[in-house]
Design a protein around this motif. Structure first.
Motif, mmCIF file in Angstrom:
data_model
loop_
_atom_site.group_PDB
_atom_site.id
_atom_site.type_symbol
_atom_site.label_atom_id
_atom_site.label_comp_id
_atom_site.label_asym_id
_atom_site.label_seq_id
_atom_site.Cartn_x
_atom_site.Cartn_y
_atom_site.Cartn_z
ATOM 1 N N GLN A 114 -3.980 1.568 45.218
ATOM 2 C CA GLN A 114 -4.038 0.769 46.431
ATOM 3 C C GLN A 114 -2.948 1.308 47.341
ATOM 4 N N HIS A 137 0.068 -6.942 48.711
ATOM 5 C CA HIS A 137 0.929 -7.114 47.553
ATOM 6 C C HIS A 137 2.292 -6.445 47.735
ATOM 7 N N ASP A 176 1.471 1.615 44.671
ATOM 8 C CA ASP A 176 1.122 1.895 43.286
ATOM 9 C C ASP A 176 0.937 3.386 43.060
ATOM 10 N N HIS A 183 -0.094 2.310 35.662
ATOM 11 C CA HIS A 183 0.451 2.741 36.958
ATOM 12 C C HIS A 183 1.825 2.126 37.170
ATOM 13 N N HIS A 202 4.204 0.163 39.821
ATOM 14 C CA HIS A 202 4.249 -0.613 41.056
ATOM 15 C C HIS A 202 5.672 -0.499 41.601
HETATM 16 ZN ZN LIG Z 1 1.150 -2.766 42.907
#
Ligand SMILES: [Zn+2]
Length: 444
Positions: free
Chosen positions: A298, A303, A307, A384, A386
């Protein structure tokens, strides 16, 4: 796309000025590291205006296999390149060593263990009698020392000797089609040079997500030789990286106290307070995330983080120096680390599979230091990282953030900086011209 002010240098190449030069000549055979004069020649082909070219990207002069040179009347000097799958026994056989005592000694002596590393491409040299008895055996290590085994009467003695090495500057350039490593492999650059290249520009370019097909690089780096034998590559001394049409340049400079770093040709520090990517650049992480240039799960959105898709276990590093504020599990973030940096900045690393050993709240971390490993803890659908970047508690898009630069070359050091960097910049210019000429050639 990062903001314009991040551009260190944005020149548009002028292909027209070199378009007529179809072919170029470049000789790099023995360019001393500190030599100011660029050792290259361009030989015009009078009949056609074309220029003859011989490009040597990486020069590793090696004598032909099994070169035999008589030393004393009954002694022979031979050398053999180590090949994949070789054993000490198989190389000695090729060196025509037929000497059970020597073999027994080499099998048991403690001092000769490094011989068994057998790095492919490296060479082993031996002096034997015409009957195959070993007189001397030499093996050069990557650190520039040489293992020497000598016969003394009926016994053998092993010593480690310092050998004389010369540095040469090697220049090469390439174009990225799929990944940086695919491109560096194609032009024969070692992983260490590829990683250093990414590291040099890591405050400007996020090598996990910014790379584009058509990006280009040029590097000038040191290579160590001993007696014409390539030992190992050294550091990069100058580099150019073209990312998405913007050109970044770096030259290495060491001040009077021996502190070295990379600067732009006008003396700005390439190292900024923050790295562009929190992922350590490696063959694995780069292959995973840049293979199809879709590194992102994304982009920056509600958020409030970015990522990075990467395999579980990929190293996550502190993008800037600071203090650990939090290590532990935090809701949807799963295992997370929060770092506090100067000037009200903080960073967060989430969904980790684990933390760096000894990491605890209050501990100081340096820029680039390992803080944890990529995972999929918390609310994550796949492995992943973040990553969040905040200023005074407010989320910022780290991909857009303007990063404070490190200290530039001081006014006092400017003259010596220019003196040291001018020949390096010349080499980068040379590489660019060759590059343009060759591309022009390929297009015709
Ligand atoms: Zn994230």
């Amino acid at each position: 796309m990062p903001p314009r002010e991040d551009a260190i240098l944005s020149e548009k190449p002028r292909p027209s000025s070199v378009a007529r030069l179809r072919r170029w000549a470049l000789w790099l055979s023995s360019v001393p590291l500190l030599g100011v004069v660029a050792a290259f020649g361009i030989a015009p082909d009078t009949s056609t205006e074309h220029v003859t070219l011989e490009q040597i990207v990486q020069q590793i002069p090696l004598p032909s296999a099994s070169a035999v040179t008589p030393t004393q009347p009954e002694q022979f000097w031979r050398e053999e390149r180590i090949q994949r799958g070789d054993t000490v026994g198989s190389i000695l056989a090729r060196l025509q060593v037929d000497d059970p005592d020597a073999l027994a000694y080499l099998r048991s002596a403690k001092g000769v263990r490094s011989l068994y590393q057998l790095v492919p491409g490296r060479t082993l040299r031996a002096v034997t009698t015409d009957e195959g008895q070993l007189v001397t055996l030499r093996y050069l290590h990557a650190d520039g020392t040489e293992l020497v085994v000598r016969r003394q009467g009926e016994a053998f003695v092993t010593t480690e000797e310092q050998v004389r090495t010369e540095r040469q500057l090697v220049m090469t350039s390439g174009e990225i089609e799929t990944s940086l490593f695919a491109a560096t492999d194609r032009v024969g650059l070692s992983d260490s040079v590829a990683i250093e290249l990414a590291d040099i520009f890591s405050s400007e370019v996020d090598f996990h997500r910014d790379l584009r097909p058509g990006d280009r690089f040029s590097v000038v780096y040191e290579a160590l030789y001993s007696d014409g034998e390539f030992i190992r590559t050294g550091r990069i001394v100058a580099a150019e990286f073209t990312n998405d049409g913007r050109v970044y340049r770096a030259v290495f400079f060491q001040d009077a106290l021996g502190r070295g770093g990379f600067y732009t040709p006008d003396g700005k520090n390439l190292r900024k307070a923050f790295l562009r990517s929190p992922l350590e650049f490696s063959r694995i992480s780069s292959g995973f995330s840049t293979a199809r240039f879709h590194p992102v799960l994304q982009t920056w959105r509600a958020h409030k983080g970015v990522d990075y898709a990467a395999p579980v276990g990929t190293h996550v590093r502190a993008t800037a120096g600071g203090t650990v504020e939090f290590v532990g599990t935090q809701g949807g973030y799963g295992k997370a680390v929060i770092l506090r940096h100067p000037n009200g900045r903080s960073t967060l690393y989430g969904h980790l599979s684990g933390f760096a050993k000894g990491l605890h709240a209050g501990r100081r971390v340096e820029q680039g230091e390992l803080v944890g490993y990529v995972g999929m803890t918390g609310l994550a659908t796949g492995p992943h990282l973040h990553y969040e970047f905040r200023i005074d508690g407010v989320h910022q898009n780290p991909l857009r953030a303007v990063l404070p630069p490190g200290p530039a070359v001081t006014r006092e050091l400017m003259p010596s900086f220019h003196e040291a960097s001018a020949p390096l910049v010349e080499r980068l210019n040379l590489l660019r011209n060759i590059d343009l000429a060759m591309r022009d050639d390929a297009a015709n």
